[in-house]
Design a protein around this motif. Structure first.
Motif, short mmCIF file in Angstrom:
data_model
loop_
_atom_site.label_atom_id
_atom_site.label_comp_id
_atom_site.label_asym_id
_atom_site.label_seq_id
_atom_site.Cartn_x
_atom_site.Cartn_y
_atom_site.Cartn_z
N GLY A 195 42.75 40.61 39.62
CA GLY A 195 41.90 41.65 40.16
C GLY A 195 42.40 43.06 39.88
N LYS B 156 39.80 39.28 42.59
CA LYS B 156 39.05 40.21 43.44
C LYS B 156 39.01 41.61 42.83
N TRP C 141 40.75 44.07 47.46
CA TRP C 141 41.34 43.14 48.41
C TRP C 141 42.35 43.88 49.28
N CYS D 177 34.68 39.34 43.40
CA CYS D 177 34.90 39.08 44.82
C CYS D 177 35.49 40.29 45.54
N SER E 63 37.41 41.17 49.49
CA SER E 63 38.01 40.55 50.66
C SER E 63 38.73 41.62 51.47
#
Length: 525
Positions: free
Chosen positions: A314, A350, A353, A386, A388
């Protein structure tokens, strides 16, 4: 009085002339020589290891020479007269093959030393000194006293593997802990003033550059390729600048002895770190493996003006108990492609994050007061992206970014172990506003925030999907230019960023005039 002045001058001249050069020539040298000239050079590293060097001395290895073994020295130069290990003559850099030895160059309790212009490898072999499961290209060790003011310049270091592997957190059950450069001080001793610059590092079992318990450090203009673990790993380091480096392939799997997991850089328990104008590309691994991730217990880490490309872990990863850290004016291209469950991956990749992780079985908390602004983020079609945000997050600003994400997005809070986060905790003081999105469905509905001033549209990059930073200069002036907001401290945060929240130039060094533009580039048209 005149006589005293003359004596002082004469004494000064004597001191200045006391420094000597010592020569090593693996082909024509002889250890019975005095080493003082190229014609009377020593032959072996062992001869040098047995000698006591004084401030200002130089140990010069002849270009074209090939030496077996390693230098193991305790050197104490001064600021005025450092001790140098370098090259002389013409041709290729002197070559040290440290197979079976702890390190190619091993400095113990040393001060004011320069090591430059050498080529070093240390690939396996039956261990003759040191630990079987550790191997270094250059090892600056403070176990035997403080270390300070060591410069490593223009070194070529590659194929660093110990005799045997050891259990670690990599892809394999056993990692061969080979590190190209390690500078390790001690908590009990002040260790300050280090520089690693213009080095070329490749094919290490574990790390390229390891830094531990030191301060006032510069890592400048190095190239690291196919590194088995993290390329640069500072731990308990203060006042660190990492600038102008290229990392291509941390977490590499090109050799079965490699760690096969690692971010381009991850500071841990560090204070006042500036990571700028680097390239971090193609990081791999079952966990972490970002271009840059900020591990726990850090303060004042600023990540700016970097190109982060195809790092499967990420783009932004900020772990627990981190205070006042920032990612700003970076360009991220196709980061975060990893899918949990594939190829032993235990974490999703991600885009963004935050995590409260502060070590196994410890109560999770933070991060605190994180600033994510004016980054340009591109993700190609067909790649899942993604987000988070840990419920322990306290203080997060996300503003003026371009999220040009062309694939599916997902909130993967379930990717985190929340058992040790205090019951009922909810992410607080989240300010998400004034970001540009390709469409209005990029932010998953389940995230603990909404963008307060969502901007929708296509920035029309010069060549979306390209491999150069210039490919991500927007052409949609009306959508991007002067559309940014001024970045203010989060409510409840008295510190902001130590280096200041205001930025005066963009990714390319262009001045920011008036209101900032969206993303990492200030448009001039």
């Amino acid at each position: 009085m005149k006589h005293i002045g003359v004596l002082i001058i004469l004494a000064s001249l004597v001191l200045q002339s006391s420094a000597r050069d010592f020569h090593l020539d693996s082909r024509q040298g002889n250890d019975s020589n005095d080493g003082n000239t190229a014609r009377t050079a020593w032959r072996s590293l062992e001869k040098a290891n047995a000698f006591s060097f004084n401030p200002g001395d130089r140990l010069l290895l002849k270009r074209g020479s090939r030496f077996q073994g390693g230098l193991k020295l305790k050197l104490k130069g001064t600021a005025e007269e450092p001790i140098e290990i370098a090259a002389y003559g013409e041709g290729s850099a002197p070559f040290i093959d440290a197979k079976g030895h702890m390190a190619g160059v091993h400095l113990l309790g040393s001060h004011h030393v320069v090591v430059r212009d050498l080529e070093i490898t240390a690939d396996g072999g039956k261990t003759k000194d040191g630990k079987k499961d550790r191997r270094y290209g250059v090892y600056v060790q403070g176990t035997y006293g403080s270390i300070s003011n060591v410069t490593l310049d223009n070194l070529t270091i590659y194929k660093i593997y110990p005799e045997v592997g050891s259990t670690h957190e990599g892809h394999n059950e056993s990692t061969f802990m080979g590190t190209a450069i390690s500078i390790e001080g001690r908590k009990e001793e002040p260790s300050s003033g280090f520089m690693v610059r213009n080095c070329r590092i490749a094919q290490t079992g574990f790390k390229a550059i390891n830094l531990k318990h030191i301060k006032n450090v510069q890592v400048l203009d190095n190239t690291m390729k196919d590194i088995g673990g993290p390329a640069i790993q500072p731990g308990n380091v203060e006042d660190l600048v990492v600038r102008g480096n290229t990392v291509d392939g941390s977490g590499s799997s090109m050799d079965k002895r490699m760690h096969m997991r690692g971010s381009g850089i991850w500071p841990w328990s560090c204070n006042r770190v500036l990571i700028e104008r680097n390239k971090f590309m193609h990081a791999r691994g079952k966990g972490d493996s970002c271009g840059v991730h900020i591990d726990f217990n850090c303060r004042d880490v600023v990540v700016q003006y970097n190109l982060s490309m195809d790092n499967e872990g990420g783009f932004v990863e900020i772990l627990g108990n981190n205070h006042n850290c920032a990612y700003r004016y970076n360009i991220s291209v196709n980061d975060g492609s990893r899918v949990k469950g594939r190829n032993k991956a235990f974490q999703e990749g991600k885009i963004l994050w935050t995590s409260g992780y502060v070590g196994s079985k410890r109560p999770k908390h933070g991060p605190y007061n994180s600033y994510i602004y004016n980054n340009t983020i591109y993700v190609k079609p067909g790649s899942r992206s993604c987000f988070s945000i840990a419920s322990s997050t306290e203080g997060l600003l996300v503003a003026n970014n371009i999220f040009h994400v062309l694939g599916k997005t997902e909130d993967v809070l379930g990717d985190q172990d929340s058992k040790l986060i205090r019951q009922g905790a909810n992410a607080s003081r989240l300010v998400v506003q004034n970001n540009l999105y390709f469409n209005d469905s990029i932010l998953p509905e389940t995230l603990p925030f909404k963008d307060q001033n969502m901007i929708i549209g296509d920035p029309r990059f010069r060549r979306a999907g390209g491999d150069d930073a210039e490919d991500y200069i927007p052409r949609n002036t009306a959508l991007v230019k002067d559309k940014g907001i001024d970045i203010q401290k989060l409510e409840g945060d008295e510190a902001g960023l130590r280096v200041g929240l205001e930025v005066t130039e963009d990714f390319f060094g262009n001045p920011i005039v008036g209101k900032p533009d969206l993303g990492a580039v200030e448009l001039s048209f």
